[in-house]
Design an enzyme around this catalytic site. Structure first.
Site, short mmCIF file in Angstrom:
data_model
loop_
_atom_site.label_atom_id
_atom_site.label_comp_id
_atom_site.label_asym_id
_atom_site.label_seq_id
_atom_site.Cartn_x
_atom_site.Cartn_y
_atom_site.Cartn_z
N GLU A 58 1.01 16.73 -19.20
CA GLU A 58 1.68 17.89 -19.50
C GLU A 58 2.47 17.48 -20.79
O GLU A 58 2.10 18.38 -21.95
CB GLU A 58 2.65 18.34 -18.66
CG GLU A 58 1.96 19.14 -17.28
CD GLU A 58 3.10 19.87 -16.44
OE1 GLU A 58 4.07 20.53 -17.10
OE2 GLU A 58 2.94 19.96 -15.32
N HIS A 65 1.47 25.36 -18.20
CA HIS A 65 0.99 25.76 -16.60
C HIS A 65 0.37 24.74 -16.32
O HIS A 65 -0.62 24.09 -16.74
CB HIS A 65 0.31 26.98 -16.56
CG HIS A 65 0.13 27.60 -15.12
ND1 HIS A 65 1.03 27.97 -14.44
CD2 HIS A 65 -0.92 27.34 -14.50
CE1 HIS A 65 0.74 28.41 -13.19
NE2 HIS A 65 -0.54 27.84 -13.15
#
Ligand code: GRF
Length: 198
Positions: free
Chosen positions: A183, A118
């Site tokens: 990420e 996320h």
């Protein structure tokens, strides 16, 4: 040869996190892992082509075919998805830009086996447009979180987080672009942690 952990990835879109993980495995950075399938709910998801080019089996469970007259037959969609997941026998299911909320039945069937990334420092900014939420709140930094998936949306236990500063003049696009390679690294590092403890 050591037994490999069977990984299934679910993606709806671009698939850059999927590519980063698949390439890390191919380069020998996650020795005990193999991706046994990429599932998308979108026929046009570039992740499908990325998987095919890496000779990873692809599966389409098209959510659009369960939508009619503005309503979504989530139960039947989840049933097809669950049947496929059971067939693939995953040790881990990775959500990588999967844009639907996973149903309770799937979460229960694969308890402590589903991981998500996320783009915020959870518990801050759950849900959609997390980068914009961080900008709008005047935060000085944000980041990404790799976490276990449970019934609480974006609320499962954190495996790993990484931060990035927010600069004056940042937009949702610039911030998302800067966060993306972070990420990728964080997802791979989190998988290393999980796999070494299994
Ligand atoms: C990423 O920002 C991820 O954190 C979020 O959806 C985006 C997916 O990007 N859950 P990609 O499809 O992996 O490129």
């Amino acid at each position: 040869m050591a037994i490999k952990h069977r990984i299934v990835v679910l993606a709806s879109g671009r698939g850059s996190n999927f590519c980063a993980i698949a390439d890390a495995i191919a380069q020998g950075h996650l020795l005990s892992a193999e991706i046994v399938g990429l599932i998308s709910n979108k026929a046009k998801s570039p992740a499908l082509a990325e998987a095919k080019s890496r000779e990873i089996p692809t599966y389409l469970v098209e959510s659009a075919s369960y939508r009619k007259d503005g309503s979504f037959d989530r139960t039947q969609y989840e049933k097809e998805l669950l049947t496929l997941l059971i067939k693939l026998r995953p040790d881990l299911i990775l959500l990588a830009g999967y844009m639907l909320v996973l149903g309770k039945e799937i979460i229960k069937s694969f308890s402590q086996k589903i991981i998500n990334i996320h783009p915020s420092l959870l518990p801050k900014f759950r849900g959609l447009h997390a980068q914009k939420q961080a900008l709008d709140s005047g935060e000085q930094e944000t980041g990404c979180t790799v976490h276990w998936v449970n019934d609480d949306l974006d609320g499962g236990e954190t495996i790993l987080q990484a931060k990035t500063p927010i600069f004056a003049g940042d937009t949702e696009e610039s911030l998302s672009r800067r966060l993306l390679p972070i990420e990728h690294k964080t997802y791979i590092a989190a998988l290393k942690i999980v796999l070494t403890h299994r």
